[in-house]
Design a protein around this motif. Sequence first.
Motif, PDB file in Angstrom:
ATOM      1  N   ASP A   1      -4.807  -3.230   5.177  1.00  0.00           N
ATOM      2  CA  ASP A   1      -4.817  -3.865   3.868  1.00  0.00           C
ATOM      3  C   ASP A   1      -4.446  -5.335   4.051  1.00  0.00           C
TER       4      ASP A   1
ATOM      5  N   GLN B   1      -5.118   2.654   8.883  1.00  0.00           N
ATOM      6  CA  GLN B   1      -5.060   2.060   7.554  1.00  0.00           C
ATOM      7  C   GLN B   1      -4.978   0.546   7.710  1.00  0.00           C
TER       8      GLN B   1
ATOM      9  N   PRO C   1       0.845  -1.196   0.000  1.00  0.00           N
ATOM     10  CA  PRO C   1       0.000   0.000   0.000  1.00  0.00           C
ATOM     11  C   PRO C   1       0.883   1.250   0.000  1.00  0.00           C
TER      12      PRO C   1
END
Length: 563
Positions: free
Chosen positions: A506, A504, A406
Motif C-alpha cells: 500500500d 500486501q 491498511p
Amino acid sequence: MTTHRYSNPRFNPARYRRFEVINKRDRRWPDQQIQVAPLWCSVDLRDGNQALIEPMSVAQKQAMWGLLVKMGFKQIEVGFPSASQPDFDFVRWLIEANQIPADVTIQVLVQARDELIERTYEALEGVPRAIVHVYNSTSPTQREKVFGLDKAGIIAVARKGAAKVKAEAEKHPETQWTFQYSPESFSGTEVDFAVEVCDAVIDVWQPTPDNKAIINLPATVESAMPNVFADQIELFCDTVKKRDSILISIHTHNDRGCGVAAAEMAILAGADRIEGTLLGNGERTGNMDIVTMAMNMYSQGIDPELDISIADEIIATVESCTAIKTHPRHPWVGELVYTAFSGSHQDAIRKCLAVQKDEAYWDVAYLPIDPQDIGRNYQSVIRVNSQSGKGGASYLLEQAMGVTLPRWVQIELAQPVQKQAEQQEGELSTEDIVRVFRKNFMTSHGQLQLDSYQIDSHGGEHRVQAGLNDGSNIRLVHGHGNGALSAFTDALHKALGITVQVVQFDEQAVSEGSDAQAIAFIQANINGQRFTAAAQDEDTLSASMNAILAVVNQALEQQAAVA
C-alpha cells in the motif's frame, strides 16, 4: 391498480419464473461422498482472462501459466486462438518455446464453425497433445431468441462442428488429440435434449474406454439451486451414450453464489472433471473457485492433488495478472480468515493449541485447518487480549502521522503496542504509539540502505540498477520485471539470493504541497516467514524500495540472530 410492497415498483419477484425441478425419485447422489479429487482444468487463461477489463499481457499470461504448472494442473485451457491474435500467439509461444511439460495437456476453445476450427488447428500445429474444446448453445432461450433454430438445427450445428474437429485432427496424426464438447447453457437446457445433442456428437467421435472424449456440462448462468444441478448431472450420466467412453466435466458459474457447492454436488452425481479459475475470477459473479473447492477437500482429509500450500504466491500472482484484489474474507486464503478479534475466540484457540498434538487429527476451535499448512502463522490468532485498543492505537497513529493504516498493518501493530503497554504498566500516549510504530516498522538502520537507483522501461518491461550501501561499500545490483518493484526484488534475488514475495502493498501520500511525502507499507514473505515494514520519502518509488529493503533487513537480522 397494482399495489407494490417495495418503494421501487420494478422490484417485483412476480416478474421471474421459478426454475423447474426434476422429478427424480431414484436420486443416489445425496448418499455419496467425495473420496478423491476430480480431474482439474484451469480456465484462468481463457474464461478468466476473457472476463477482465484489461486482458492479460504476454508477461502476465506467462506468469499465470508458470503458477498453474507449479500448482500441479495437468489440463490448462490456454485461450481461444481463433478469436484473437494474442491468444493465437500465446499458444504458439507455448509450443515453439517448448513450455509445455510432458505431463500437462493444453486445451483451446472454439465455436462450432468451420473457419474457426481450421484456425484453431493452425495455432496447435506441432503440439504433442491437446484438448480441442468445441461448443454451441442449446438452451431454449439461446436457440429460439439468439440463433433462431429449432432442436434439429442445434443438433446439426453440433454434429457438423464435431465432424470438422475430427477431420482436422486426422490431418495431424503426430499429435495426441482429445475432443471436448460443451452444450453451452446446459443448466438451462432440457436434460433429455442435452443428452440428444451430446449423443449426436458422441456418434461422430466414437470414443472408446481407452480413448475417451470429454462432455463438459456448463452452468453458463447459475439459475437453480445446486441440488437441482446435481439432479441434472445424475440424470444426464444415467442416460447419455457410451458413458464408459466419456469423461463428464463440469463448468459452473457463481451467479447465485453456489458455484462451488454445485460443482461438489455434481461430483457426487457422477462427474469426473471440474473446470474453474483460481480465486473464482470470471464473468459476472465469477467462475467456480478451484482454490476454495480444493481446500474444502483438503480440510476433509482428501488430497486435492493441487499445491495450495503456496497460498501467498497464488494470491500475489492472481492479483498481479488480473488487477483484482482478494477479499480479506475470501474462503481459506483471505488475509483475515485466521484472525480472531473476539477475546473469547482467542482464548479458545490458545487453549486448543496448547493441547493439540502433532500426531493427532487437527481439532482447534474456530480454525478448520492449521493455518501453517498454507504458509500462514498464528501471529493474528493467538494474541490473547492484544486486540483491545487496536482500533484506538491505529486511530491515534493515523492522526499523528497523517496516514491511513491498511488493515493488515493494524493487525501487526497490535502486538508491539500491547507489549509496550504491559512494560509501561499504563496508558500509552500518542507519542509512545508513534515511537512503537517507527521502532518496529520504520527503522532506518540495517545491513542495507538504498543509495541510488535508475529505472528504465521498454515494451512493458522495467529494468532497475540500484546502489545498496552495506555500511562500507556501495554495491550495484541489477534486475528486471513487469514493474519497478518486481525489477527491484529480482535484483535483490540475483545479488543476495533472497526471494522477496510481496504479499500486501500500500502506498499513500502523507501530506500535500511541494514537500509532499509518500509512505509505503509492505508485507512480504521471505524464506517462509512474513515481515512487515514501512518507509517514508519525498520520492514515492524510493519509499517503496526502502520499504522492501526494510523487510529484507528484518530477515537478515533474524538470520544473524539464529546463527
